[in-house]
Design a protein around this motif. Structure first.
Motif, short mmCIF file in Angstrom:
data_model
loop_
_atom_site.label_atom_id
_atom_site.label_comp_id
_atom_site.label_asym_id
_atom_site.label_seq_id
_atom_site.Cartn_x
_atom_site.Cartn_y
_atom_site.Cartn_z
N LEU A 192 -6.96 -6.23 5.59
CA LEU A 192 -7.31 -4.81 5.55
C LEU A 192 -8.54 -4.61 6.43
O LEU A 192 -9.56 -5.26 6.22
CB LEU A 192 -7.62 -4.37 4.11
N CYS B 23 -3.07 6.60 -0.32
CA CYS B 23 -4.27 6.16 0.39
C CYS B 23 -4.91 7.32 1.16
O CYS B 23 -4.23 8.03 1.91
CB CYS B 23 -3.91 5.04 1.36
N CYS C 62 -11.63 -7.58 1.30
CA CYS C 62 -10.54 -8.45 1.77
C CYS C 62 -11.11 -9.70 2.44
O CYS C 62 -11.76 -9.61 3.49
CB CYS C 62 -9.63 -7.70 2.73
N CYS D 202 -8.03 -6.34 -3.55
CA CYS D 202 -8.01 -4.94 -3.12
C CYS D 202 -7.47 -4.00 -4.19
O CYS D 202 -7.77 -2.81 -4.18
CB CYS D 202 -7.19 -4.79 -1.85
N CYS E 276 -11.34 -0.97 0.43
CA CYS E 276 -10.61 -2.25 0.40
C CYS E 276 -11.00 -3.17 1.55
O CYS E 276 -10.90 -4.39 1.43
CB CYS E 276 -9.11 -1.98 0.43
N ARG F 12 0.86 -1.19 0.00
CA ARG F 12 0.00 0.00 0.00
C ARG F 12 0.89 1.23 0.00
O ARG F 12 1.78 1.35 0.82
CB ARG F 12 -0.91 0.01 1.22
N CYS G 93 -9.51 -0.21 -5.17
CA CYS G 93 -8.98 1.04 -4.61
C CYS G 93 -9.17 2.18 -5.59
O CYS G 93 -8.64 2.15 -6.71
CB CYS G 93 -7.50 0.88 -4.27
N GLN H 162 -7.70 6.69 3.07
CA GLN H 162 -8.44 6.06 4.16
C GLN H 162 -9.94 5.94 3.91
O GLN H 162 -10.74 6.06 4.83
CB GLN H 162 -8.18 6.81 5.48
N CYS H 163 -10.33 5.66 2.67
CA CYS H 163 -11.76 5.54 2.36
C CYS H 163 -12.36 4.24 2.89
O CYS H 163 -13.56 4.16 3.13
CB CYS H 163 -12.00 5.67 0.86
N ARG I 69 -5.79 3.78 -6.48
CA ARG I 69 -4.74 2.81 -6.84
C ARG I 69 -3.56 2.85 -5.85
O ARG I 69 -2.40 2.77 -6.24
CB ARG I 69 -4.23 3.03 -8.27
N ALA I 70 -3.89 2.93 -4.57
CA ALA I 70 -2.85 2.90 -3.53
C ALA I 70 -2.35 1.48 -3.28
O ALA I 70 -1.27 1.30 -2.74
CB ALA I 70 -3.39 3.51 -2.24
N MET I 71 -3.15 0.49 -3.66
CA MET I 71 -2.75 -0.91 -3.47
C MET I 71 -2.12 -1.42 -4.76
O MET I 71 -2.63 -1.17 -5.85
CB MET I 71 -3.97 -1.78 -3.11
#
Length: 149
Positions: A101, A86, A96, A123, A92, A81, A127, A88-89, A130-132
């Motif tokens: 997550l 991210c 999981c 995940c 994900c 990540r 996202c 923090q929405c 696209r943090a993952m």
């Protein structure tokens, strides 16, 4: 549930055997074929996600495959990540399947526990920023002996 992803390499004389059927019927293992290259009378390769009610179910199924001459390797996908991306929405956390997550309360912080992660990569597309990301480098394919102890 115990879930892991494996690479199966099987010799040409087993390419026509119903070994996936046996995993379901005899060992109570669910499966998801992620990729396969199988031709009759040729060596085959399959990337498969195996899910059993316990680690013992999956180990017994893998032992059955080894008895047929199938080589098994755990595919250890590395999920990362990018904390700077991210926001923090929590999208994900709902997808999981193993709880790697989750939302830490009362802070409402999204936590990623890499130790719990099976590398399923569900995940990644969910996202919104696209943090993952997933890495399937050859360095992350582990011999079975290091996994099932």
């Amino acid at each position: 549930m115990y879930t892991q992803i494996y690479i199966l390499r099987f010799p040409k004389d087993t390419s026509d055997k119903p070994f996936i059927y046996q995993l379901v019927k005899e060992y109570d293992i669910e499966f998801n074929i992620l990729k396969a290259d199988i031709l009759l009378q040729r060596e085959g390769v399959m990337i498969i996600e195996l899910k059993g009610s316990s680690k013992n179910n999956v180990k017994a199924g893998l032992d059955f495959l080894k008895g047929l001459g199938v080589q098994t390797e755990r595919l250890a996908a590395r999920i990362r990540r990018d904390d700077s991306q991210c926001f923090q929405c929590g999208a994900c956390t709902g997808i999981c399947p193993v709880g790697a997550l989750y939302i830490k309360r009362p802070e409402m912080e999204v936590i990623f526990d890499a130790e719990k992660c099976t590398g399923c990569s569900l995940c990644v597309p969910i996202c919104p920023v696209r943090a993952m990301e997933v890495s399937l480098d050859k360095d992350w394919v582990l011999p079975e002996e290091t996994v099932m102890k």
